[in-house]
Design a protein around this motif. Structure first.
Motif, PDB file in Angstrom:
ATOM      1  N   THR A  95       0.789  -1.232   0.000  1.00  0.00           N
ATOM      2  CA  THR A  95       0.000   0.000   0.000  1.00  0.00           C
ATOM      3  C   THR A  95       0.823   1.286   0.000  1.00  0.00           C
ATOM      4  N   ILE A  96       2.100   1.188   0.332  1.00  0.00           N
ATOM      5  CA  ILE A  96       2.869   2.426   0.530  1.00  0.00           C
ATOM      6  C   ILE A  96       3.029   3.233  -0.760  1.00  0.00           C
ATOM      7  N   GLY A  97       3.232   2.552  -1.892  1.00  0.00           N
ATOM      8  CA  GLY A  97       3.440   3.263  -3.159  1.00  0.00           C
ATOM      9  C   GLY A  97       2.244   4.136  -3.494  1.00  0.00           C
ATOM     10  N   LYS A  98       1.079   3.560  -3.335  1.00  0.00           N
ATOM     11  CA  LYS A  98      -0.149   4.273  -3.664  1.00  0.00           C
ATOM     12  C   LYS A  98      -0.334   5.497  -2.767  1.00  0.00           C
ATOM     13  N   GLU A  99      -0.086   5.329  -1.480  1.00  0.00           N
ATOM     14  CA  GLU A  99      -0.262   6.448  -0.546  1.00  0.00           C
ATOM     15  C   GLU A  99       0.632   7.615  -0.942  1.00  0.00           C
TER      16      GLU A  99
END
Lengths: 390, 325
Positions: B46-50
């Motif tokens: 999820t980190i990339g999207k955030e």
């Protein structure tokens, strides 16, 4: 500002660099659009998002029409005609499917990411990119998220728009998420059909040969496969899906077969359709099951010629970007442009895998080449290099 | 401030802050610097999207955030690599204030962020949110930008999937409803107005963050709320409804560990505030049971809610911020 076609070609690396610098904008648009479910006819969430983006970019005439198409105009310096960029908003996934997208450093993954969330994200990002590049077109640029495109929705959104539009459209570009290098300049003849088999409740299952709906549909398939398909004109029958039955042991009372007839010849499509309707009629009477045949969509063959300036200049742009152009026919939005005699092509933006599956994947790096291609094409159209020579 | 008055005036919905340009103008007028802190441990999904969304929407399009920092507890997946790729400042928690040693826990990362980041306001956002949107940040920041007396804004999530007109219950997750709300009702009735006191998303002024201690584990949110309430009163707290949050669901057994840590922190707070007399020394082992081949087995979890002191007491911090002249 590029004026000669050579200038446009020479500026392509600059366009690609600018596209790279808009990476977060493109990916954020892709994620936010892609996570809004949009089965055909239920694209309103995506339309709203797109219109918000258009409004934020200062585009004019931001609006939704009766069919749910979302569009806006980036006014040109002269504005005597328009270039229409269109990407379909709908995806083949249902609202219940998990639309969460995942971004890592090389890919974006999830339902509908390439077909066609990426195409819509490009529409949302293009005004920012053109502003970055300080590109001002002479023609108006119409950006349109088309509703009701896929399957039995049969391109209703774009059809409605072009039937009711009064602005002169100089050229159209249909944007698909994948594959970069794809260049569709024409549509083949196509008929999308569905055969439904229903076995009545009062059917006598003790009767010799009683089989159920699945076997009847199987018989239909076997008969269709017996139809003689010519090598010229190129013709195919593509079986898309079969559904039927409810489990392991109950004999199936319903089954559906979906398929397309595709041919370079409209006459051949009609001919095969007639043969299939005969098969359905024959089996319906033989098996005492209720077999019906529906045409869900059809396309007329047509398009611009391989040596049309629009086609040749687009291939030159792809070549200069180091992309091998592959010309292939399309049965999507392009055919609507063809019906309205508007020169148009379909291009892809990136590379990817697992089309129309839950693990659909789009590569990030090629997206910037895809955007540069689009900027080059817009300038080539705008400066008149893609107009047909008399 | 009375509870009902607080609910009426300090509870917001993110849609009230739709005018992002106005927030940016007000932030710039006040010369505020805003930092976003994402604590991580193996969040590659999820980190990339955030980061992509926050950078695109709240740095490039609307310059609301001045820095995005990932404070990582030592991920073994590609969390740090992906975060750095999209332009976040990535720090290993143990490399920040190394002289203070390293502890394991989300609270540790949040505490170290106060030293590392520059913002007058720090917004903490968990990394496991699947439906991340810009509202998660501006919904928390805006009350601090518009209302000087508010110092700490918590997120809550309150969009039912279906509801007809009338009264409907509203509340937090399982640990909130079974543990924290009953405890608040007993000892701090005002704080029951916080719909989701344990939510991992909040925006806080630096003057608050540097003056409160930080439990390093599960109790960090509970202790924050009690401390802010005790030092600055109910009016310093705010809460914003961010609609829906989609995230990993935790197993009941994991929630047991969480509840155990929160309870330790809570009891330590009420004792420190003199609300209850001296408590006996409390055990730090949570026992859970499982059946293995018809035999009951005991599982022991050592959960010690250590606490970091207020950052303002740390010499390196005072030096960095030029506090000692």
């Amino acid at each position: 500002m590029a004026h000669k076609f050579k200038d446009i070609l020479d500026a392509l690396p600059e366009y690609r660099t600018a596209a790279e610098s808009a990476r977060e904008t493109l990916l954020a648009n892709l994620v936010m659009i892609g996570e809004i479910p949009a089965p055909s006819g239920q694209e309103d969430g995506r339309t709203r998002f797109l219109l918000d983006r258009f409004a934020e970019c200062g585009l004019h005439n931001s609006s939704v029409d009766e069919e749910g198409n979302g569009m806006a105009i980036l006014p040109g310096e002269v504005g005597e005609d328009s270039i229409l960029l269109v990407a379909h908003l709908d995806t083949p996934f249902t609202r219940k499917d998990d639309h969460t997208l995942r971004v890592d450093n090389m890919t974006v993954r999830g339902c509908g990411v390439t077909d066609n969330s990426l195409g819509v994200a490009v529409l949302a990002t293009l005004p920012t990119l053109l502003e970055k590049l300080n590109i001002h077109l002479n023609s108006d640029l119409m950006l349109m998220g088309a509703s009701k495109s896929l399957g039995s929705a049969d391109l209703r959104g774009l059809r409605f728009f072009l039937e009711n539009n009064e602005r002169p459209i100089r050229a159209g570009i249909c944007i698909e998420g994948i594959e970069l290098g794809r260049l569709s300049i024409g549509s083949i003849g196509m008929m999308r059909m569905e055969i439904n088999c229903h076995v009545p409740e009062e059917y006598d299952w003790t009767r010799f040969g009683a089989s159920g709906a699945i076997l009847t549909i199987n018989e239909v398939i076997n008969k269709i496969l017996e139809i003689a398909i010519p090598r010229r004109p190129r013709t195919r029958i593509v079986f898309g899906s079969v559904e039927g039955g409810k489990g392991f042991y109950p004999v199936s009372t319903n089954a559906v077969l979906r398929f397309e007839i595709r041919s370079d010849s409209a006459e051949m499509v009609k001919n095969i359709r007639r043969q299939i309707e005969d098969i359905v009629e024959e089996l319906s009477s033989k098996t005492e099951s209720d077999l019906t045949c529906k045409v869900l969509a059809s396309r007329q063959p047509g398009g611009i010629a391989f040596n049309h300036p629009f086609s040749t200049h687009t291939r030159k742009i792809l070549k200069r970007l180091g992309v091998e152009g592959r010309t292939s026919p399309s049965t999507s939005e392009l055919s609507v442009f063809i019906n309205h005699n508007i020169p148009a092509v379909t291009v892809g933006i990136s590379t990817g895998e697992h089309l129309n599956q839950a693990n659909e994947k789009a590569m990030i790096a090629p997206m910037f080449t895809g955007l540069a291609q689009l900027v080059g094409m817009l300038l080539a159209i705008d400066r008149g290099y893609c107009d047909a020579t008399e | 401030m009375q509870l009902n008055e607080w609910l009426a005036h300090n509870t917001f919905h993110h849609s009230a802050f739709w005018d992002l340009k106005q927030i940016v103008r007000e932030k710039e007028k006040q010369n505020l610097k805003v930092s976003l802190c994402i604590p991580t441990l193996n969040e590659e999904k999820t980190i990339g999207k955030e980061i992509v969304i926050f950078k695109s929407e709240l740095m490039n399009r609307y310059p609301m955030i001045d820095e995005i920092a990932v404070i990582d507890s030592g991920s073994t997946d590609r969390t740090r690599e992906i975060a750095a790729e999209y332009g976040a400042d990535v720090y290993l928690s143990e490399h920040i204030l190394p002289e203070m040693g390293a502890r394991k826990g989300k609270g540790e990362n949040l505490w170290k962020a106060i030293y590392q980041l520059e913002g007058d306001i720090i917004i903490y956002i968990d990394a496991d949110i699947k439906n991340i949107r810009p509202r998660f940040v501006y919904g928390l920041l805006a009350p601090l930008v518009y209302r000087q007396e508010i110092k700490y804004v918590k997120a809550f999530y309150d969009r039912p999937l279906a509801f007809s007109q009338g009264v409907r219950p509203s509340g937090g997750g399982r640990v909130t409803e079974i543990l924290v709300r009953p405890l608040f009702s007993l000892f701090f009735p005002d704080l029951t107005a916080l719909v989701q006191p344990l939510s991992g998303e909040y925006a806080v002024r630096r003057e608050v963050l540097e003056n409160i201690p930080f439990p390093i584990g599960y109790g960090v949110e509970t202790s924050h709320i009690i401390d802010v309430y005790h030092k600055w009163g109910l009016s310093a707290l705010g809460q914003t409804d961010l609609d829906q949050r989609v995230h990993r669901n935790q197993a009941t057994r994991d929630l047991g560990k969480m509840a155990f840590g929160i309870l330790q922190t809570f009891l330590s707070r009420v004792q420190k505030l003199g609300i209850v007399p001296q408590l006996p020394e409390l055990h730090t082992v949570l026992r859970q049971f499982q059946v293995n081949d018809k035999q009951f087995e005991q599982l022991e979890h050592h959960i010690l809610e250590e606490e970091r002191p207020p950052m303002i007491t740390i010499p390196a911090y005072r030096k960095k911020r030029g506090m000692d002249g």
